[in-house]
Design an enzyme around this catalytic site. Sequence first.
Site, PDB file in Angstrom:
ATOM      1  N   GLY A  11       0.831  -1.210   0.000  1.00 31.13           N
ATOM      2  CA  GLY A  11       0.000   0.000   0.000  1.00 31.13           C
ATOM      3  C   GLY A  11       0.858   1.249   0.000  1.00 31.13           C
ATOM      4  N   ALA A  13       1.689   3.303  -2.293  1.00 35.13           N
ATOM      5  CA  ALA A  13       1.426   4.388  -3.252  1.00 35.13           C
ATOM      6  C   ALA A  13       0.509   5.472  -2.698  1.00 35.13           C
ATOM      7  CB  ALA A  13       0.815   3.803  -4.532  1.00 35.13           C
ATOM      8  N   ASP A  35       2.235  -2.172  -4.539  1.00 31.95           N
ATOM      9  CA  ASP A  35       0.905  -1.555  -4.708  1.00 31.95           C
ATOM     10  C   ASP A  35       0.383  -1.879  -6.108  1.00 31.95           C
ATOM     11  OD1 ASP A  35      -1.373   0.314  -4.589  1.00 31.95           O
ATOM     12  OD2 ASP A  35      -0.309   1.193  -2.889  1.00 31.95           O
ATOM     13  N   TYR A 158     -15.634  -5.117   5.996  1.00 31.84           N
ATOM     14  CA  TYR A 158     -14.404  -4.440   6.432  1.00 31.84           C
ATOM     15  C   TYR A 158     -14.041  -4.848   7.864  1.00 31.84           C
ATOM     16  CZ  TYR A 158     -11.033  -0.684   7.163  1.00 31.84           C
ATOM     17  OH  TYR A 158      -9.887   0.020   7.424  1.00 31.84           O
TER      18      TYR A 158
HETATM   19  P1  NAI Z   1      -5.362   4.433   0.930  1.00 30.53           P
HETATM   20  O1  NAI Z   1      -6.544   4.051   0.092  1.00 30.53           O
HETATM   21  O2  NAI Z   1      -4.861   5.816   0.876  1.00 30.53           O
HETATM   22  O3  NAI Z   1      -4.154   3.449   0.597  1.00 30.53           O
HETATM   23  C1  NAI Z   1      -4.342   2.055   0.480  1.00 30.53           C
HETATM   24  C2  NAI Z   1      -3.400   1.528  -0.593  1.00 30.53           C
HETATM   25  O4  NAI Z   1      -3.676   0.112  -0.738  1.00 30.53           O
HETATM   26  C3  NAI Z   1      -3.633   2.179  -1.978  1.00 30.53           C
HETATM   27  O5  NAI Z   1      -2.432   2.683  -2.500  1.00 30.53           O
HETATM   28  C4  NAI Z   1      -4.188   1.048  -2.811  1.00 30.53           C
HETATM   29  O6  NAI Z   1      -3.813   1.098  -4.181  1.00 30.53           O
HETATM   30  C5  NAI Z   1      -3.608  -0.186  -2.098  1.00 30.53           C
HETATM   31  N1  NAI Z   1      -4.392  -1.354  -2.460  1.00 30.53           N
HETATM   32  C6  NAI Z   1      -5.739  -1.483  -2.394  1.00 30.53           C
HETATM   33  N2  NAI Z   1      -6.127  -2.625  -2.977  1.00 30.53           N
HETATM   34  C7  NAI Z   1      -4.995  -3.235  -3.427  1.00 30.53           C
HETATM   35  C8  NAI Z   1      -4.732  -4.433  -4.150  1.00 30.53           C
HETATM   36  N3  NAI Z   1      -5.731  -5.221  -4.559  1.00 30.53           N
HETATM   37  N4  NAI Z   1      -3.464  -4.749  -4.428  1.00 30.53           N
HETATM   38  C9  NAI Z   1      -2.444  -3.934  -4.058  1.00 30.53           C
HETATM   39  N5  NAI Z   1      -2.620  -2.780  -3.389  1.00 30.53           N
HETATM   40  C10 NAI Z   1      -3.887  -2.429  -3.096  1.00 30.53           C
HETATM   41  O7  NAI Z   1      -5.733   3.971   2.394  1.00 30.53           O
HETATM   42  P2  NAI Z   1      -5.179   4.365   3.852  1.00 30.53           P
HETATM   43  O8  NAI Z   1      -6.240   5.120   4.490  1.00 30.53           O
HETATM   44  O9  NAI Z   1      -3.798   4.885   3.797  1.00 30.53           O
HETATM   45  O10 NAI Z   1      -5.200   2.914   4.531  1.00 30.53           O
HETATM   46  C11 NAI Z   1      -4.030   2.193   4.896  1.00 30.53           C
HETATM   47  C12 NAI Z   1      -4.476   1.045   5.782  1.00 30.53           C
HETATM   48  O11 NAI Z   1      -5.057   1.567   6.977  1.00 30.53           O
HETATM   49  C13 NAI Z   1      -5.547   0.152   5.156  1.00 30.53           C
HETATM   50  O12 NAI Z   1      -5.287  -1.188   5.507  1.00 30.53           O
HETATM   51  C14 NAI Z   1      -6.823   0.634   5.811  1.00 30.53           C
HETATM   52  O13 NAI Z   1      -7.806  -0.378   5.850  1.00 30.53           O
HETATM   53  C15 NAI Z   1      -6.335   1.003   7.193  1.00 30.53           C
HETATM   54  N6  NAI Z   1      -7.162   1.956   7.905  1.00 30.53           N
HETATM   55  C16 NAI Z   1      -7.464   3.199   7.357  1.00 30.53           C
HETATM   56  C17 NAI Z   1      -8.212   4.108   8.071  1.00 30.53           C
HETATM   57  C18 NAI Z   1      -8.530   5.477   7.555  1.00 30.53           C
HETATM   58  O14 NAI Z   1      -9.362   6.171   8.135  1.00 30.53           O
HETATM   59  N7  NAI Z   1      -7.905   5.959   6.510  1.00 30.53           N
HETATM   60  C19 NAI Z   1      -8.764   3.765   9.392  1.00 30.53           C
HETATM   61  C20 NAI Z   1      -8.400   2.458   9.874  1.00 30.53           C
HETATM   62  C21 NAI Z   1      -7.625   1.608   9.141  1.00 30.53           C
END
Ligand code: NAI
Length: 289
Positions: A11, A13, A35, A158
């Site tokens: 993740g 990116a 990613d 989720y």
């Molecule tokens: P984000 O959407 O900004 O980044 C997530 C990254 O995961 C993206 O770059 C995306 O391309 C990558 N990704 C998604 N599906 C993929 C796949 N099939 N193959 C490869 N890469 C893939 O999200 P964020 O907010 O930075 O989240 C990071 C982590 O934190 C995640 O696991 C999310 O569930 C968790 N999280 C986020 C919260 C929030 O409020 N933003 C709250 C609690 C947990």
Amino acid sequence: MTVNGTYVVTGSASGMGAAVAAALRADGHAVIGVDLRDADVVADLSTSAGRRAAADEVLGRSDGILDGAVLAAGMGPAAGRERMIVEVNVLGVTELLEAWRPALASAEKAKVVVFGSNSTTVTPLVPRSAVRRLLNGDAEGATRAIRRRRGVTGPVAYASSKIAVTQWCRRHGTSPEWAGSGIRVNVIAPGPVMTPMLRSQLDGPEAGRVRSFPIPVREFGTSEQLASWVKLMLSPAADFMAGAVVTVDGGTDALIRSRAWPSPLPLRGVPRLLWSMYRAPKDGQVARY
Ligand code: NAI
């Protein structure tokens, strides 16, 4: 510049994964980003072929030694994408970590940080059967159980995925194969953090539900704040930390579940190994499990 250590960040990116990768690089570490795009290893973690390819390519690039792994790739609570959510959020962590375990064990006290979520403790209607199936690697069966929760399948998928991956980390992270091999596995559980994932929820049909989420500190978190916690969990400060869940959520979990934890251990069902603490080891020794 000398490279201090080699870390893999999934993740990488976007959002928190990108912030962690940037912070590690700024400290002189080599980072292998994984990613869907804009990464050293471009792979789709929602398919088993994509996960296998990602695992192998990272091992090739790391020369078989990883000082740490940060599993931040994840999908948010989008309705209609339940199967993908559980594949990426659970198998996209567990299958990669299983493949990387020997490389992590080859390093000095490697650290693993997995992104869970405070949705694990504040989401109603999560079917226990979905969590159980996910822990058995049965994404299809879990998805069937989740789809029965009509109207809330996105948040339930989720939360199910994050409960399963957190329980996996707590179980494996305290086992001889992980903790006993020098690898520290811990989970960070953020609340709402302002990243593209949260932005899309605030712009989508679930905006009302997200905005009404009670946050005692009355603000969203930032990717940089969470990256600082992850860096600490990758540092020697975490040598004495295994299977822990670090909640960084502005107080929501404490507000909603203030009496759920800690709570007295019930006598029924106490794991057998707990009783072994009454068979005290000799002076100066630590009990071995
Ligand atoms: P984000 O959407 O900004 O980044 C997530 C990254 O995961 C993206 O770059 C995306 O391309 C990558 N990704 C998604 N599906 C993929 C796949 N099939 N193959 C490869 N890469 C893939 O999200 P964020 O907010 O930075 O989240 C990071 C982590 O934190 C995640 O696991 C999310 O569930 C968790 N999280 C986020 C919260 C929030 O409020 N933003 C709250 C609690 C947990």
